[in-house]
Design an enzyme around this catalytic site. Structure first.
Site, PDB file in Angstrom:
ATOM      1  N   GLY A  46       0.818  -1.198   0.000  1.00  0.00           N
ATOM      2  CA  GLY A  46       0.000   0.000   0.000  1.00  0.00           C
ATOM      3  C   GLY A  46       0.856   1.253   0.000  1.00  0.00           C
ATOM      4  O   GLY A  46       2.024   1.230   0.388  1.00  0.00           O
ATOM      5  N   GLN A  51       3.197   9.794   1.457  1.00  0.00           N
ATOM      6  CA  GLN A  51       4.420   9.068   1.101  1.00  0.00           C
ATOM      7  C   GLN A  51       4.971   9.468  -0.259  1.00  0.00           C
ATOM      8  O   GLN A  51       6.112   9.132  -0.585  1.00  0.00           O
ATOM      9  CB  GLN A  51       4.167   7.559   1.115  1.00  0.00           C
ATOM     10  CG  GLN A  51       3.921   7.016   2.516  1.00  0.00           C
ATOM     11  CD  GLN A  51       3.708   5.517   2.467  1.00  0.00           C
ATOM     12  OE1 GLN A  51       2.630   5.062   2.112  1.00  0.00           O
ATOM     13  NE2 GLN A  51       4.726   4.752   2.805  1.00  0.00           N
ATOM     14  N   CYS A  91       6.717  -0.773   6.166  1.00  0.00           N
ATOM     15  CA  CYS A  91       6.247   0.429   5.480  1.00  0.00           C
ATOM     16  C   CYS A  91       7.287   0.842   4.444  1.00  0.00           C
ATOM     17  O   CYS A  91       8.481   0.788   4.724  1.00  0.00           O
ATOM     18  CB  CYS A  91       6.055   1.547   6.510  1.00  0.00           C
ATOM     19  SG  CYS A  91       5.495   3.106   5.806  1.00  0.00           S
ATOM     20  N   LEU A  92       6.825   1.238   3.264  1.00  0.00           N
ATOM     21  CA  LEU A  92       7.769   1.662   2.218  1.00  0.00           C
ATOM     22  C   LEU A  92       8.580   2.887   2.646  1.00  0.00           C
ATOM     23  O   LEU A  92       9.641   3.144   2.090  1.00  0.00           O
ATOM     24  CB  LEU A  92       7.009   1.967   0.923  1.00  0.00           C
ATOM     25  CG  LEU A  92       6.453   0.748   0.170  1.00  0.00           C
ATOM     26  CD1 LEU A  92       5.598   1.210  -1.006  1.00  0.00           C
ATOM     27  CD2 LEU A  92       7.559  -0.176  -0.291  1.00  0.00           C
ATOM     28  N   HIS A 133      -3.326   0.630   8.206  1.00  0.00           N
ATOM     29  CA  HIS A 133      -1.990   1.223   8.063  1.00  0.00           C
ATOM     30  C   HIS A 133      -2.027   2.461   7.151  1.00  0.00           C
ATOM     31  O   HIS A 133      -1.490   3.523   7.506  1.00  0.00           O
ATOM     32  CB  HIS A 133      -1.038   0.157   7.496  1.00  0.00           C
ATOM     33  CG  HIS A 133       0.367   0.613   7.237  1.00  0.00           C
ATOM     34  ND1 HIS A 133       1.457   0.111   7.916  1.00  0.00           N
ATOM     35  CD2 HIS A 133       0.864   1.543   6.364  1.00  0.00           C
ATOM     36  CE1 HIS A 133       2.564   0.716   7.473  1.00  0.00           C
ATOM     37  NE2 HIS A 133       2.228   1.580   6.525  1.00  0.00           N
ATOM     38  N   GLU A 134      -2.673   2.313   5.991  1.00  0.00           N
ATOM     39  CA  GLU A 134      -2.689   3.422   5.024  1.00  0.00           C
ATOM     40  C   GLU A 134      -3.554   4.588   5.516  1.00  0.00           C
ATOM     41  O   GLU A 134      -3.189   5.751   5.334  1.00  0.00           O
ATOM     42  CB  GLU A 134      -3.165   2.943   3.652  1.00  0.00           C
ATOM     43  CG  GLU A 134      -2.306   1.842   3.025  1.00  0.00           C
ATOM     44  CD  GLU A 134      -0.813   2.136   3.014  1.00  0.00           C
ATOM     45  OE1 GLU A 134      -0.407   3.312   2.929  1.00  0.00           O
ATOM     46  OE2 GLU A 134      -0.028   1.166   3.109  1.00  0.00           O
ATOM     47  N   HIS A 137      -1.693   6.694   7.853  1.00  0.00           N
ATOM     48  CA  HIS A 137      -0.767   7.631   7.182  1.00  0.00           C
ATOM     49  C   HIS A 137      -1.436   8.980   6.923  1.00  0.00           C
ATOM     50  O   HIS A 137      -0.789  10.025   6.969  1.00  0.00           O
ATOM     51  CB  HIS A 137      -0.329   7.072   5.822  1.00  0.00           C
ATOM     52  CG  HIS A 137       0.926   6.238   5.859  1.00  0.00           C
ATOM     53  ND1 HIS A 137       2.136   6.730   6.285  1.00  0.00           N
ATOM     54  CD2 HIS A 137       1.150   4.952   5.501  1.00  0.00           C
ATOM     55  CE1 HIS A 137       3.059   5.775   6.183  1.00  0.00           C
ATOM     56  NE2 HIS A 137       2.487   4.675   5.715  1.00  0.00           N
TER      57      HIS A 137
END
Ligand code: CO
Length: 156
Positions: A46, A51, A91-92, A133-134, A137
């Site tokens: 995701g 991000q 996480c990216l 999670h997203e 963010h």
């Protein structure tokens, strides 16, 4: 389409609260297309607006064979959550780092598509985790804030 640069942990933009999308225009479509390309290129599950440096409530999620296909959410809100499951998460924006995070096993999310049409999606397991999670963010919350503990590289 273009690959966007992923903002890494430590950048203050990841801590800001996103604003709702109000214009469902070509610029939004281009952003979402770029986010998909960036997500697939980085082999993530995701990606959220902040991000890629955009403080708007947008996210793209693809949990592969653990879901029903790619999910694109504009202005998402969790309206119901149930159950609890503690699993490893990354996480990216924090490459190579993993932590144990407790998340609901099931969530119901209300959102809009890229044309502004409202829809509801229910996610279980990894999709529920990714949705939480997203959507975190979009409020400037990172998985490490919620991690019970971080994992050593050999545990992850
Ligand atoms: Co993340």
């Amino acid at each position: 389409m273009a690959i966007r640069t992923i903002v890494l942990e430590g950048d203050e933009i990841l801590r800001k609260k996103c604003r709702d999308v109000e214009k469902f225009d070509g610029k939004l479509a281009a952003l979402l297309d770029d986010m998909w390309e960036t997500l697939y290129k980085s082999k993530g599950v995701g990606l959220a607006g902040p991000q890629v440096g955009i403080l708007r409530r947008v996210t793209v999620i693809d949990v592969g064979d653990q879901g029903d296909g790619p999910v694109e959410l504009v202005n998402p809100v969790i309206v119901r959550r149930s159950g609890s499951e503690t699993k490893s998460e990354g996480c990216l924006s924090s490459p190579g780092e993993w932590g144990l995070v407790e998340r609901p096993t099931k969530v119901k999310v209300k959102a809009q598509d890229r044309n502004g049409k409202e829809f509801v999606i229910e996610g279980r397991g990894l999709l529920a985790r990714a949705l939480c999670h997203e959507i975190d963010h979009l409020s400037g919350i990172l998985f490490k804030d919620r991690a019970i503990r971080m994992l050593d590289p050999d545990e992850a």
